[in-house]
Design an enzyme around this catalytic site. Structure first.
Site, short mmCIF file in Angstrom:
data_model
loop_
_atom_site.label_atom_id
_atom_site.label_comp_id
_atom_site.label_asym_id
_atom_site.label_seq_id
_atom_site.Cartn_x
_atom_site.Cartn_y
_atom_site.Cartn_z
N GLY A 155 0.85 -1.32 -0.05
CA GLY A 155 -0.11 0.09 0.10
C GLY A 155 0.84 1.45 -0.07
O GLY A 155 0.53 2.40 0.26
N GLY A 156 2.11 1.24 -0.33
CA GLY A 156 3.01 2.24 -0.39
C GLY A 156 3.68 2.79 0.82
O GLY A 156 4.30 3.77 1.00
N HIS A 199 2.95 -1.08 -13.96
CA HIS A 199 2.60 -2.10 -13.15
C HIS A 199 1.52 -2.88 -13.41
O HIS A 199 0.28 -2.68 -13.60
CB HIS A 199 2.17 -1.37 -11.85
N HIS A 226 2.20 5.52 -4.38
CA HIS A 226 2.53 4.02 -4.64
C HIS A 226 1.22 3.35 -4.41
O HIS A 226 1.23 2.16 -4.05
CB HIS A 226 3.48 3.73 -3.93
N ARG A 282 -3.74 -13.15 -1.28
CA ARG A 282 -5.02 -12.72 -0.90
C ARG A 282 -5.77 -12.46 -2.15
O ARG A 282 -5.33 -12.14 -3.24
CB ARG A 282 -5.08 -11.62 0.08
#
Length: 643
Positions: A155-156, A199, A226, A282
């Protein structure tokens, strides 16, 4: 077979899992913090168990309490969602040790991918292409730019770009501190930073019978801090041989760790080369685009795998294109500052092939304790261009009444020439943010403010029984009525003048004619074109029309003269916790834009900077201080003012 599932999560993903459970005839059990006692996921569950407290560390991150809740509610399985404990191997083991079914991969697979550094070693041995880590002690100018990353979590958080070797030690320390706070693990590593990489990720699905299925690619290159903002499937513009390489590498990664269930393998694509980044063990936030393209329900397949059933021999063939936008309560023009407050209305126009996955319903509050994600809006169409157009239209015409959102940024992003041409990379917002945050059309804003004033005047003039035309008519022209509004968040003030006449309301603008007025809808004609403005008042006035959506705060006729803030005051923009204070002291000179302290709120870190060059004359915050919105943190006296 699974009869009852506890979802060890909250918000949008909890509601998403419950939806599939209802369709399959499975009881859904929620857990909730005190802050989420009346949240949508809590209300919709068949049963809910309280986790005392508000902060995630006291509630959703307490695996022991979640397992006890599952047992107390009679659940026989646990779905972790994403975030929180979803990639915690010890939590997975605790679930299994309690005799419950774990709807996720084996703990050993989670453990293998939990550390990005260990995962890269494993992938290198499996022959998966990756970027080699760089020992920070050996880094040279030729290695720049560099990326410092947290070994755990995502999560950056704990991520820093370094463009000057002199900054590397400080950024390593800052990233480590942030990673330790966010994930309980301060390990960080360094790798080359690819300036204009894409990405791209691959969805995989595996069962207990040795089958590994690949369900196509997704492009998630549009990111802020990010963190992903817009995602799509399939990833556009990939050569067939590169797509085949990604599919093969993702399947090999899953086989290498004995994977089971739904997972995602993420890659950095530069030109025609792909490098392994990490594997998320996940379900991903962006999984709906894969579901729409392949016509599947990934949560249902997770449940099927957890029950020991084999996957179908072949995955369903893809069809069309899907694009997802993450709608956040945040202000992109103010450094993505998260917002809190009540979301009075979140409504999309009725359009085919559009899906809304949201954690809130009308009237729900956006809490300071959690991520400011409001919803994911996903559109499908036979082609990419049609899907993008459909999603932009739906977002543009949505009624969003509440805190400031990133809606306008999303619409402009989708319509940007680079996005339309699929020229995608992770630097998109670095290059285009200023252009995407342009202020709204002043004429559209002024017309919307006029509509707000006329709707209010209509409501007051009509009253409960009187018709509009009985509004104090006289034989001479009276002075106009005036009403002032401040546009949010721009701060522009609009003073509207209008008259009550024997024929009803009349605007003072000779180019604009009022055609129809009710307290909730105003039809105005300008330049021969008629448009209807929908007007809704909650704590503020919201005006929606084909010209855009605007929010206004009615201003009093006589403002309070004491309501002012001293120049140079730094106020907390949101409730949060001070986590760091710069190495400055009262009396020190500071430069405009110099960071003075860091505030953590809504899962993000925010810099509080000096508003002007001057002298730090007061500092009211220390690390650990809890602050409310508007709390005075510091004062910087400008250089040209007496101290």
């Amino acid at each position: 077979m699974i009869q009852s599932v506890l979802v060890a999560n909250r918000g949008e993903i909890a509601r998403r899992v419950f939806r599939t459970c209802r369709e399959l005839g499975i009881t859904g059990v929620a857990v909730h913090s005190d802050a989420d006692a009346r949240a949508a996921h809590t209300r919709e569950a068949d049963a809910a168990v309280r986790l005392p407290g508000d902060a995630p560390a006291d509630t959703y991150l307490r695996g022991d309490l979640v397992v006890k809740a599952a047992l107390a509610a009679g659940a026989d399985a646990v779905h972790p969602g994403y975030g929180f404990l979803s990639e915690n191997a010890e939590f997975a083991r605790a679930v299994l040790d309690a005799g419950l079914t774990w709807i996720g991969p084996p703990p050993e697979a989670i453990e293998a991918m939990a550390s990005k550094t260990r995962a890269k070693d494993l992938m290198a041995r499996a022959g998966v292409p990756l970027l080699a880590a760089i020992d920070p002690r050996d880094a040279t100018d030729g290695d720049l730019p560099l990326l410092v990353k947290a070994a755990s979590g995502g999560g950056g958080r704990g991520m820093r770009i370094v463009r000057d070797l002199a900054d590397l030690p400080g950024e390593l320390a800052a990233a480590s501190t942030e990673a330790a706070s966010a994930f309980g693990d301060g390990e960080v590593f360094v790798e080359p930073y690819v300036e204009r990489g894409r990405h791209v990720e691959v969805q995989v699905l595996a069962d207990d019978h040795g089958a590994v299925r690949v369900l196509g690619t997704r492009d998630c290159s549009l990111q802020r801090r990010h963190q992903k903002v817009i995602e799509e499937a399939p990833a556009p513009g990939l050569p067939d041989h590169l797509r085949a390489t990604l599919h093969e590498a993702a399947a090999e990664a899953a086989r290498a760790i004995g994977y089971r269930g739904a997972g995602t393998v993420e890659f950095l694509v530069s030109g025609e080369r792909a490098h392994f980044l990490e594997m998320n063990t996940r379900l991903q936030v962006e999984h709906p685009v894969t579901e729409l393209v392949h016509g599947i329900d990934l949560v249902a397949l997770q449940l099927r795998v957890a029950e020991g059933e084999p996957l179908d021999p072949e995955p369903p063939a893809p069809s069309g294109h899907a694009v997802e936008a993450r709608l956040y309560a945040e202000d992109p023009a103010r450094d993505w500052q998260p917002q809190t407050g009540v979301m009075h209305r979140l409504r999309l126009p009725e359009t085919r092939h559009v899906r809304l996955d949201s954690g809130i319903t009308d009237g729900d509050a956006i809490s300071v304790h959690y991520d400011p994600l409001l919803a994911k809006v996903i559109a499908w169409a036979p082609t990419r261009a049609e899907a993008v157009r459909r999603l932009a239209y739906v977002l543009e015409h949505a009624h969003l009444h509440g805190p400031v959102t990133n809606r306008d940024l999303l619409v402009r992003s989708l319509r940007h020439p680079d996005f339309a041409a699929a020229r995608l990379d992770t630097g998109f917002y670095d290059r285009h943010l200023a252009d995407l945050n342009t202020p709204p059309d002043p004429s559209a804003e002024a017309l919307s403010a006029l509509a707000a004033a006329l709707a209010e005047a209509t409501a007051h003039a009509a009253g409960p029984t009187l018709p509009l035309r009985l509004g104090g008519w006289r034989n001479v022209i009276s002075a106009p009525r005036t009403k002032s509004y401040r546009s949010e968040p721009s701060g522009t003030v609009h003073e509207i003048a209008y008259h009550h006449t024997r024929d009803g309301l009349r605007t003072d603008d000779p180019t604009t004619r009022l055609l129809h007025a009710t307290p909730t809808a105003i039809t105005l004609e300008t330049d021969g074109i008629a448009r209807t403005f929908d007007v809704t008042t909650h704590d503020r006035t919201h005006v929606d029309s084909p010209l855009g959506a605007f929010t206004f705060t009615p201003l009093p006729r006589f403002p309070d003269p004491t309501a002012r803030t001293e120049p140079g005051s730094l106020l907390a923009p949101m409730p949060g916790t001070v986590i760091r204070v710069a190495d400055v002291a009262v009396g020190d000179p500071v430069e405009a834009g110099q960071p003075l302290l860091w505030l953590e709120a809504m899962k993000m870190e925010h810099r509080i900077t000096a508003p002007t060059a001057g002298t730090l004359t007061a500092l009211h915050a220390t690390p650990g201080t809890q602050v409310d919105v508007g709390t005075l943190l510091a004062v910087v006296t400008p250089n040209d003012e007496p101290q």
